[in-house]
Design an enzyme around this catalytic site. Sequence first.
Site, PDB file in Angstrom:
ATOM      1  CG  ASP A 231      -2.281   0.559   0.958  1.00 55.28           C
ATOM      2  OD1 ASP A 231      -2.376   1.790   0.816  1.00 55.28           O
ATOM      3  OD2 ASP A 231      -3.254  -0.215   0.864  1.00 55.28           O
ATOM      4  CG  ASP A 250      10.098   3.686   1.270  1.00 51.39           C
ATOM      5  OD1 ASP A 250       9.515   3.662   0.171  1.00 51.39           O
ATOM      6  OD2 ASP A 250      10.201   4.711   1.970  1.00 51.39           O
ATOM      7  CG  HIS A 261      -5.415   3.625   0.854  1.00 50.86           C
ATOM      8  ND1 HIS A 261      -4.869   2.387   0.660  1.00 50.86           N
ATOM      9  CD2 HIS A 261      -6.710   3.525   0.459  1.00 50.86           C
ATOM     10  CE1 HIS A 261      -5.781   1.568   0.158  1.00 50.86           C
ATOM     11  NE2 HIS A 261      -6.903   2.232   0.026  1.00 50.86           N
ATOM     12  CB  ALA A 362     -10.173  -7.839  -6.997  1.00 50.93           C
ATOM     13  CB  SER A 414      -9.400  -0.082   0.250  1.00 48.24           C
ATOM     14  OG  SER A 414      -8.797   0.117  -0.996  1.00 48.24           O
TER      15      SER A 414
END
Length: 493
Positions: A231, A250, A261, A362, A414
């Site tokens: 994310d 990172d 988020h 998905a 989400s």
Amino acid sequence: MRVHRTALLCMAALLVVASDSVFAQKMSGRGPSPNMGMSRPPTVPDGPSKGGGGYPGGGHRGPGWGGVVPGIIVGLPQGSPTGPYIVDDGPSGPRRPQANRRGQSGAPSANERRLVPDEVVIELPNSVSAQQIDALQRRHRLTRLESQSFQLLGTTLYRWRIPDRRSVAAVVRELETDRVVAWAQPNYLFAIQQAQSGNEGDPAQYGLTKLRLPQAHSLAKGENVLVAVIDSGIDATHPELAGSVADTFDLLPAPAAPHQHGTAIASLIAAHGKLMGAAPEAKILAARAFDPRDGGAEGTTFNILKAIDWAAGKGARVINMSFAGPADPAIHRSLEAARRKGIVLVAAAGNAGAKSPPLYPAADPNVIAVSATDADDRLFEQSNRGRHITVAAPGAQILVAVPDSGYELSSGTSYSAAEVSGIVALMLQRQPGLTPEKIKAILRATAKDLGPKGPDDMFGAGLADAYGALTAEAAPVAAAGQRPVERASTGAR
């Protein structure tokens, strides 16, 4: 006599390819079996027949499948003697792509805009030498940006820039003619799925009751189960997440402040303060692969692949993917390899609404796709639909943590995905040996039916039930394959 013998051998070979079931029966000495027939590997699935996306080029390219050897599935190339072959070395072994897989193309469709306009991603076998790579770069007039060996794929991927005005599609097709290249495709763009935010507030967390999480927490809280969150940046200092972030990765070149988020997703999984996450004792592996832009965040094929590979190497049992984008063959193969290693993959169905084409990951058959509901068990208006939806979970007006010790009400699929990722962590604490297939089947078998009777395009099998999933004695794995696969799309957080 020599000619006659050669002809006989050729005829025998043709008979073997035409009917490996007969061959297997004769070799084993057993009678016919109702399940005997052509063995096919778990390669890239066919996309929907009309306008449904699917995987263009689909991972490993190659024509039909032929001979069967115990423990190994070998693709027999048709036509060119330089055709592809793939070796599947068992449930946990990687499928090794060979150079110059002929057949389908990894080039994007003419109207595809979700890609970096001047970059390509290419895959090479690890056996390719540095001299060959340099020659390949010169031959196709490209500039190397980065490369990484991927343990899940068993190959090395390169990100190269197109320094002139050639299109990505043209360069991909050109690379596909090169015998050194195993696969080439765009560096696709994915977006995190956040729909809308509201004012700060402290309403009851209705999702806890809907999912029967208080009852489930009497049995398990996800203790030390590793859940990877791919994310935007997570605020690990938030009181809700104190001690929850086990490791970080990172992938972006420039540092950035924690993002709303990523922090919200982590809180819905593991919060344990003012809020209560679905798995409050789970541990988060935080992979920052999405770069905040204009209130949202954007990630690329290459960074998502690196995040999946890192999560697998760190021992993640669950990977939460609350983002969406186009069908991506390289990501598909990485997800397939992760599932084969026993990692449970959960993704947001998407916030693009009823008319949206399928979005990924998905829509990938290796993934548990989650749609969103509101406090009245109605489908969140922006939630994607599709027969690929596994289950639903609350996603409308959800109270989440945001950076700097803040909170906000927000909506999106989400959040539904994060809740289900937490439920999976509870299931794995209670029964660590559960496979991804078994978990998917249990979630479906124990869900509360919503909408039309039986599985449907809006809610899948229904509203997820954490307590029901933890107390289920059995759910046939076959149930996971009874629903036709359809693709999902994401549009909200």
